[in-house]
Write a protein that holds these residues in place. Structure first.
Motif, PDB file in Angstrom:
ATOM      1  N   ASP A   1      21.109 -18.609  25.799  1.00  0.00           N
ATOM      2  CA  ASP A   1      20.082 -18.688  24.756  1.00  0.00           C
ATOM      3  C   ASP A   1      19.427 -20.062  24.663  1.00  0.00           C
ATOM      4  OD1 ASP A   1      20.696 -16.063  24.192  1.00  0.00           O
ATOM      5  OD2 ASP A   1      21.964 -16.541  22.458  1.00  0.00           O
ATOM      6  N   ASN A   2      19.482 -20.808  25.743  1.00  0.00           N
ATOM      7  CA  ASN A   2      18.831 -22.120  25.775  1.00  0.00           C
ATOM      8  C   ASN A   2      17.481 -22.014  26.475  1.00  0.00           C
ATOM      9  OD1 ASN A   2      21.069 -23.560  24.614  1.00  0.00           O
ATOM     10  ND2 ASN A   2      22.107 -23.320  26.599  1.00  0.00           N
ATOM     11  N   PRO A   3      16.451 -22.716  25.992  1.00  0.00           N
ATOM     12  CA  PRO A   3      15.146 -22.693  26.668  1.00  0.00           C
ATOM     13  C   PRO A   3      15.258 -23.246  28.088  1.00  0.00           C
ATOM     14  CG  PRO A   3      14.960 -23.637  24.457  1.00  0.00           C
ATOM     15  CD  PRO A   3      16.423 -23.514  24.752  1.00  0.00           C
ATOM     16  N   VAL A   4      14.574 -22.601  29.020  1.00  0.00           N
ATOM     17  CA  VAL A   4      14.561 -23.084  30.404  1.00  0.00           C
ATOM     18  C   VAL A   4      13.258 -23.842  30.635  1.00  0.00           C
ATOM     19  CG1 VAL A   4      15.943 -21.117  31.158  1.00  0.00           C
ATOM     20  CG2 VAL A   4      13.460 -21.010  31.354  1.00  0.00           C
ATOM     21  N   PRO A   5      13.234 -24.766  31.585  1.00  0.00           N
ATOM     22  CA  PRO A   5      11.990 -25.476  31.897  1.00  0.00           C
ATOM     23  C   PRO A   5      10.924 -24.515  32.423  1.00  0.00           C
ATOM     24  CG  PRO A   5      13.906 -26.578  32.871  1.00  0.00           C
ATOM     25  CD  PRO A   5      14.378 -25.243  32.399  1.00  0.00           C
ATOM     26  N   ASN A   6       9.672 -24.852  32.195  1.00  0.00           N
ATOM     27  CA  ASN A   6       8.584 -24.061  32.767  1.00  0.00           C
ATOM     28  C   ASN A   6       8.755 -23.979  34.279  1.00  0.00           C
ATOM     29  OD1 ASN A   6       7.484 -23.788  30.238  1.00  0.00           O
ATOM     30  ND2 ASN A   6       5.920 -25.361  30.520  1.00  0.00           N
TER      31      ASN A   6
ATOM     32  N   GLN B   1      -2.772 -15.433  30.388  1.00  0.00           N
ATOM     33  CA  GLN B   1      -2.617 -16.336  29.253  1.00  0.00           C
ATOM     34  C   GLN B   1      -1.805 -15.698  28.137  1.00  0.00           C
ATOM     35  OE1 GLN B   1      -6.153 -18.473  28.250  1.00  0.00           O
ATOM     36  NE2 GLN B   1      -5.389 -19.142  26.266  1.00  0.00           N
ATOM     37  N   VAL B   2      -0.775 -16.418  27.714  1.00  0.00           N
ATOM     38  CA  VAL B   2       0.125 -15.930  26.671  1.00  0.00           C
ATOM     39  C   VAL B   2      -0.516 -16.139  25.296  1.00  0.00           C
ATOM     40  CG1 VAL B   2       2.380 -16.306  25.567  1.00  0.00           C
ATOM     41  CG2 VAL B   2       2.177 -16.330  28.070  1.00  0.00           C
ATOM     42  N   ASN B   3      -0.306 -15.193  24.421  1.00  0.00           N
ATOM     43  CA  ASN B   3      -0.795 -15.269  23.051  1.00  0.00           C
ATOM     44  C   ASN B   3       0.010 -16.309  22.280  1.00  0.00           C
ATOM     45  OD1 ASN B   3      -1.385 -14.869  20.347  1.00  0.00           O
ATOM     46  ND2 ASN B   3      -0.639 -12.757  20.270  1.00  0.00           N
ATOM     47  N   ALA B   4      -0.609 -17.463  22.036  1.00  0.00           N
ATOM     48  CA  ALA B   4       0.041 -18.517  21.255  1.00  0.00           C
ATOM     49  C   ALA B   4      -0.523 -18.593  19.844  1.00  0.00           C
ATOM     50  CB  ALA B   4      -0.144 -19.868  21.953  1.00  0.00           C
TER      51      ALA B   4
ATOM     52  N   ILE C   1       0.989 -20.066  30.127  1.00  0.00           N
ATOM     53  CA  ILE C   1       0.531 -19.152  31.171  1.00  0.00           C
ATOM     54  C   ILE C   1       1.750 -18.411  31.729  1.00  0.00           C
ATOM     55  CG2 ILE C   1      -0.606 -18.925  33.414  1.00  0.00           C
ATOM     56  CD1 ILE C   1      -2.472 -19.845  31.182  1.00  0.00           C
ATOM     57  N   LEU C   2       1.693 -17.094  31.704  1.00  0.00           N
ATOM     58  CA  LEU C   2       2.776 -16.299  32.272  1.00  0.00           C
ATOM     59  C   LEU C   2       2.591 -16.247  33.783  1.00  0.00           C
ATOM     60  CD1 LEU C   2       5.264 -14.554  31.616  1.00  0.00           C
ATOM     61  CD2 LEU C   2       3.738 -12.581  31.465  1.00  0.00           C
ATOM     62  N   HIS C   3       3.467 -16.948  34.497  1.00  0.00           N
ATOM     63  CA  HIS C   3       3.368 -17.008  35.959  1.00  0.00           C
ATOM     64  C   HIS C   3       3.799 -15.688  36.585  1.00  0.00           C
ATOM     65  CE1 HIS C   3       3.598 -18.535  40.041  1.00  0.00           C
ATOM     66  NE2 HIS C   3       4.839 -18.104  40.115  1.00  0.00           N
ATOM     67  N   LYS C   4       4.836 -15.090  36.021  1.00  0.00           N
ATOM     68  CA  LYS C   4       5.358 -13.863  36.617  1.00  0.00           C
ATOM     69  C   LYS C   4       6.138 -13.072  35.587  1.00  0.00           C
ATOM     70  CE  LYS C   4       7.858 -12.331  40.775  1.00  0.00           C
ATOM     71  NZ  LYS C   4       8.659 -12.800  41.933  1.00  0.00           N
ATOM     72  N   LEU C   5       5.910 -11.769  35.570  1.00  0.00           N
ATOM     73  CA  LEU C   5       6.719 -10.841  34.783  1.00  0.00           C
ATOM     74  C   LEU C   5       7.608 -10.099  35.768  1.00  0.00           C
ATOM     75  CD1 LEU C   5       7.279  -9.582  31.978  1.00  0.00           C
ATOM     76  CD2 LEU C   5       5.521  -7.880  32.514  1.00  0.00           C
ATOM     77  N   ILE C   6       8.915 -10.301  35.639  1.00  0.00           N
ATOM     78  CA  ILE C   6       9.841  -9.824  36.668  1.00  0.00           C
ATOM     79  C   ILE C   6      10.313  -8.402  36.405  1.00  0.00           C
ATOM     80  CG2 ILE C   6      12.101 -10.273  37.742  1.00  0.00           C
ATOM     81  CD1 ILE C   6      11.552 -13.265  37.051  1.00  0.00           C
ATOM     82  N   GLY C   7      10.466  -8.042  35.167  1.00  0.00           N
ATOM     83  CA  GLY C   7      10.943  -6.701  34.850  1.00  0.00           C
ATOM     84  C   GLY C   7      11.896  -6.745  33.678  1.00  0.00           C
ATOM     85  N   ARG C   8      12.468  -5.627  33.382  1.00  0.00           N
ATOM     86  CA  ARG C   8      13.356  -5.539  32.232  1.00  0.00           C
ATOM     87  C   ARG C   8      14.761  -6.000  32.591  1.00  0.00           C
ATOM     88  NH1 ARG C   8      10.739  -3.640  28.161  1.00  0.00           N
ATOM     89  NH2 ARG C   8      12.624  -3.882  26.939  1.00  0.00           N
ATOM     90  N   THR C   9      15.450  -6.562  31.596  1.00  0.00           N
ATOM     91  CA  THR C   9      16.800  -7.069  31.828  1.00  0.00           C
ATOM     92  C   THR C   9      17.774  -5.947  32.154  1.00  0.00           C
ATOM     93  OG1 THR C   9      17.157  -7.012  29.431  1.00  0.00           O
ATOM     94  CG2 THR C   9      16.536  -9.121  30.401  1.00  0.00           C
TER      95      THR C   9
ATOM     96  N   ASP D   1       4.351 -20.558  33.764  1.00  0.00           N
ATOM     97  CA  ASP D   1       3.816 -21.478  34.765  1.00  0.00           C
ATOM     98  C   ASP D   1       4.126 -22.923  34.377  1.00  0.00           C
ATOM     99  OD1 ASP D   1       1.581 -23.134  36.170  1.00  0.00           O
ATOM    100  OD2 ASP D   1       1.481 -21.154  37.104  1.00  0.00           O
ATOM    101  N   GLU D   2       4.328 -23.759  35.379  1.00  0.00           N
ATOM    102  CA  GLU D   2       4.658 -25.169  35.131  1.00  0.00           C
ATOM    103  C   GLU D   2       3.544 -25.908  34.405  1.00  0.00           C
ATOM    104  OE1 GLU D   2       5.782 -26.938  38.810  1.00  0.00           O
ATOM    105  OE2 GLU D   2       7.637 -25.781  39.008  1.00  0.00           O
ATOM    106  N   LYS D   3       2.324 -25.441  34.523  1.00  0.00           N
ATOM    107  CA  LYS D   3       1.196 -26.116  33.856  1.00  0.00           C
ATOM    108  C   LYS D   3       1.004 -25.648  32.413  1.00  0.00           C
ATOM    109  CE  LYS D   3      -2.296 -22.864  35.615  1.00  0.00           C
ATOM    110  NZ  LYS D   3      -3.481 -22.717  36.489  1.00  0.00           N
ATOM    111  N   SER D   4       1.896 -24.788  31.920  1.00  0.00           N
ATOM    112  CA  SER D   4       1.784 -24.271  30.559  1.00  0.00           C
ATOM    113  C   SER D   4       1.862 -25.392  29.531  1.00  0.00           C
ATOM    114  CB  SER D   4       2.898 -23.262  30.280  1.00  0.00           C
ATOM    115  OG  SER D   4       2.777 -22.122  31.087  1.00  0.00           O
ATOM    116  N   THR D   5       1.120 -25.224  28.439  1.00  0.00           N
ATOM    117  CA  THR D   5       1.201 -26.136  27.304  1.00  0.00           C
ATOM    118  C   THR D   5       1.540 -25.321  26.066  1.00  0.00           C
ATOM    119  OG1 THR D   5      -1.136 -25.894  26.693  1.00  0.00           O
ATOM    120  CG2 THR D   5      -0.583 -27.596  28.329  1.00  0.00           C
ATOM    121  N   LEU D   6       1.819 -26.000  24.971  1.00  0.00           N
ATOM    122  CA  LEU D   6       2.144 -25.316  23.722  1.00  0.00           C
ATOM    123  C   LEU D   6       0.992 -24.428  23.281  1.00  0.00           C
ATOM    124  CD1 LEU D   6       4.598 -25.353  21.774  1.00  0.00           C
ATOM    125  CD2 LEU D   6       3.334 -27.010  20.388  1.00  0.00           C
ATOM    126  N   GLN D   7      -0.223 -24.898  23.454  1.00  0.00           N
ATOM    127  CA  GLN D   7      -1.400 -24.148  23.032  1.00  0.00           C
ATOM    128  C   GLN D   7      -1.834 -23.110  24.061  1.00  0.00           C
ATOM    129  OE1 GLN D   7      -5.024 -26.450  22.499  1.00  0.00           O
ATOM    130  NE2 GLN D   7      -5.676 -25.133  20.826  1.00  0.00           N
TER     131      GLN D   7
END
Length: 439
Positions: A288-293, A273-276, A332-340, A323-329
Motif C-alpha cells: 500500500d505504498n505509492p510507487v514512483p512514476n 490523461q488522468v482525471n485530476a 498521464i496513464l502510461h499503461k493499463l495492464i489489467g485487473r488484479t 508515465d514518468e512525466k506525470s505531474t500532480l495536475q
C-alpha cells in the motif's frame, strides 16, 4: 437535433443535477495554474476525508484506529467494504431518495449498488462533456452510435431506450454480432448521420473486422462521423490501427468506472490523461505504498466530491503505470495492464498477468484476419482453454506456433485446448472478458 438538445438538458435538470454550478466549478479547477493546483487538491482531499469521518458511520468504523490526518495511514477501501445495504453506507443527510443511485456491471465479479450526491454526479457530467468536447462532440447536439449491452427485461429495456432517446443515442445491442446483424448495422450507418461512436472495445473491433473483410471505410459510408470512443475493455495497439484504418476517424481510449467518474481519457495529443479535477489517483505496491512514476502498481482512487458515499483510497482492482512525466495536475496513464484478479499462476510459481497470454496469442492467430475473437481460460495450474470464433478452424501448425510462443514468453510444460465457437459468452452487460482464471 435541436429537439435532442432540449430533451437532454431537460432530463438532467429534472433529475436534480445542478449542472450550472458543476460546470462553473469544473472550469475553475481546470483553469488553475500549476502552482495553485496543489493548493486546491490537498485541502479538497482533506475535506472529503473529514466529511466522511464526521458523517459516515461506515468510514468512521474503518478509520477508528487510524490517524485521519495522515494520508498514507488511511485504509484502502474495496468493494468488500460495501457488502451491506446501501442505506447503511450513506453519509448523514443522504437517503436513497435524494442521491444518484446506480450499480456496477460486475465485470470484476463483484457487482454492487452505489450512490453519488447530485452535485458530485453533475461534476461527472461536466467532465464527460468537456472531454468529448475536445473532439468536437457537443452533448447538446450530437448523435451517437452506441455499441453497448442492454437489459432484456421489459422495464430495464424501456428505461435504457428512453435514456438513449433523451441523450441523442442510437443503440446497437451487442449480444449478437453475426455477419447478418453487422450488415444491418452497416445499413444503419448509411442511413443515419452519426457524429460519434461509443461502446465496448471488443464489439467495435469486431465491426471493424467486418468492414475490413468488405474493404469498406466507415467514414466513406457515414461522412458525418468525427470520432470513436472505446471503453470498458482493453484496446490493443494493433486493434487501434485497425479501427483507425476502417473507420477513418480518430480513435479515443476511455477508462472509467461507473461508481467514480471518467478516470482517464485520451487527449488530442494522444496522451491518456488522468482525471485530476474530481479524482485523486494513486499507484500503490503490495504494501500500500505509492510507487514512483513509471512503475507498475494497483490503481487506487479517491473521489474528491462524493459526500453521499465514501470512495477514499478505493482499490478499483486494476493494475497500471503512470508515465514518468506525470505531474500532480496532469497525470498521464502510461499503461493499463489489467485487473488484479486476472493473474495466471504457473506451475513454477511464476505469476503473470493473464493478458500476457492474450498478447502473445493475438499476435499470431490474427495475422491473416481469420480469427475474429478469442478468450483464454485457465482451468488448472498448467492447463488453459482457448475459445475462438473464426471463419475456418486453426490449423495444427498455427496451434503449434501459439504454444511455442507462449513457452518462449512464459514457461514450458503448459497444456492448451483449442475450441472453435460460433459465438463467445459475454457478461450480462455485454462485455467480453479476455482472460479468466478458474483456479
Amino acid at each position: 437535433m435541436n429537439r435532442v438538445f432540449r430533451l437532454f438538458d431537460f432530463s438532467l435538470q429534472m433529475q436534480g443535477f445542478p449542472m450550472k454550478k458543476a460546470k462553473k466549478q469544473y472550469a475553475q479547477i481546470r483553469n488553475l495554474s500549476s502552482e495553485k493546483f496543489a493548493d486546491y487538491l490537498l485541502p479538497q482531499r482533506e475535506a472529503i476525508v473529514a466529511h466522511h469521518v464526521q458523517h459516515n458511520p461506515l468510514y468512521q468504523q474503518l478509520v477508528s484506529q487510524k490517524n485521519s490526518a495522515d494520508w498514507l495511514s488511511l485504509p484502502i477501501m474495496t468493494k468488500k467494504h460495501f457488502q451491506q445495504p446501501l442505506a447503511q453506507r450513506l453519509s448523514e443527510g443522504y437517503t436513497v431518495k435524494n442521491v444518484y443511485v446506480n450499480k456496477t456491471s460486475g465485470s470484476s465479479g463483484d457487482p454492487f449498488i452505489f450512490a453519488k450526491d447530485k452535485f458530485s454526479h453533475a461534476l461527472t457530467w461536466a467532465n464527460i462533456i468537456t472531454q468529448f468536447g475536445q473532439f468536437g462532440i457537443d452533448f447538446n447536439t450530437s448523435y451517437q452510435a452506441r455499441f453497448y449491452g442492454i437489459p432484456l427485461d421489459t422495464m430495464g429495456y424501456a428505461k435504457e431506450r428512453l435514456k438513449d432517446f433523451l441523450s441523442g443515442r442510437f443503440r446497437f445491442p451487442i449480444f449478437d454480432l453475426s455477419d447478418k446483424v453487422l450488415e444491418e448495422v452497416l445499413a444503419t450507418f448509411r442511413r443515419k448521420k452519426f457524429d460519434n461512436i461509443n461502446g465496448y472495445t471488443s464489439s467495435i473491433v469486431l465491426f471493424a473486422k467486418f468492414l475490413q473483410q468488405k474493404n469498406i471505410v466507415l467514414k466513406d459510408v457515414c461522412p458525418t462521423l468525427k470520432c470513436c470512443v472505446v471503453t470498458s475493455e482493453m484496446l490493443f495497439p494493433e486493434d487501434k490501427i485497425l479501427l483507425e484504418n476502417q473507420f477513418g476517424i480518430p480513435i479515443i481510449n476511455e477508462y472509467g468506472a461507473s461508481e467514480l467518474d471518467l478516470i482517464a481519457f485520451q487527449n488530442p495529443k494522444g496522451e491518456w490523461q488522468v482525471n485530476a479535477e474530481t479524482l485523486f489517483v494513486e499507484i500503490l505496491d503490495a504494501q500500500d505504498n505509492p510507487v514512483p512514476n513509471g512503475q507498475e502498481g494497483r490503481i487506487v482512487i479517491t473521489s474528491l466530491y462524493n459526500k453521499a458515499h465514501p470512495f477514499i483510497r478505493y482499490d478499483i482492482g486494476d493494475l497500471g503505470i503512470l508515465d514518468e512525466k506525470s505531474t500532480l495536475q496532469k497525470p498521464i496513464l502510461h499503461k493499463l495492464i489489467g485487473r488484479t484478479n486476472d493473474i495466471a499462476v504457473l506451475p513454477s510459481g511464476k505469476k503473470s498477468p493473464g493478458l500476457t497470454f492474450y498478447y502473445v496469442t493475438k499476435s499470431i492467430i490474427e495475422d491473416d484476419g481469420n480469427v475474429q475473437e478469442f478468450v483464454i481460460k485457465q482451468t488448472k495450474i498448467d492447463t488453459f482453454e482457448i475459445e475462438y470464433v473464426s471463419r475456418i478452424a486453426l490449423t495444427l501448425p498455427q496451434i503449434k506456433a501459439i504454444e511455442q510462443a507462449i513457452e518462449t514468453y512464459l514457461e514450458s510444460g503448459l497444456t492448451f485446448h483449442f475450441s472453435r465457437k460460433e459465438t463467445l459468452v459475454r457478461s450480462k452487460s455485454g462485455k467480453l472478458k479476455q482472460f479468466v482464471s478458474l483456479i
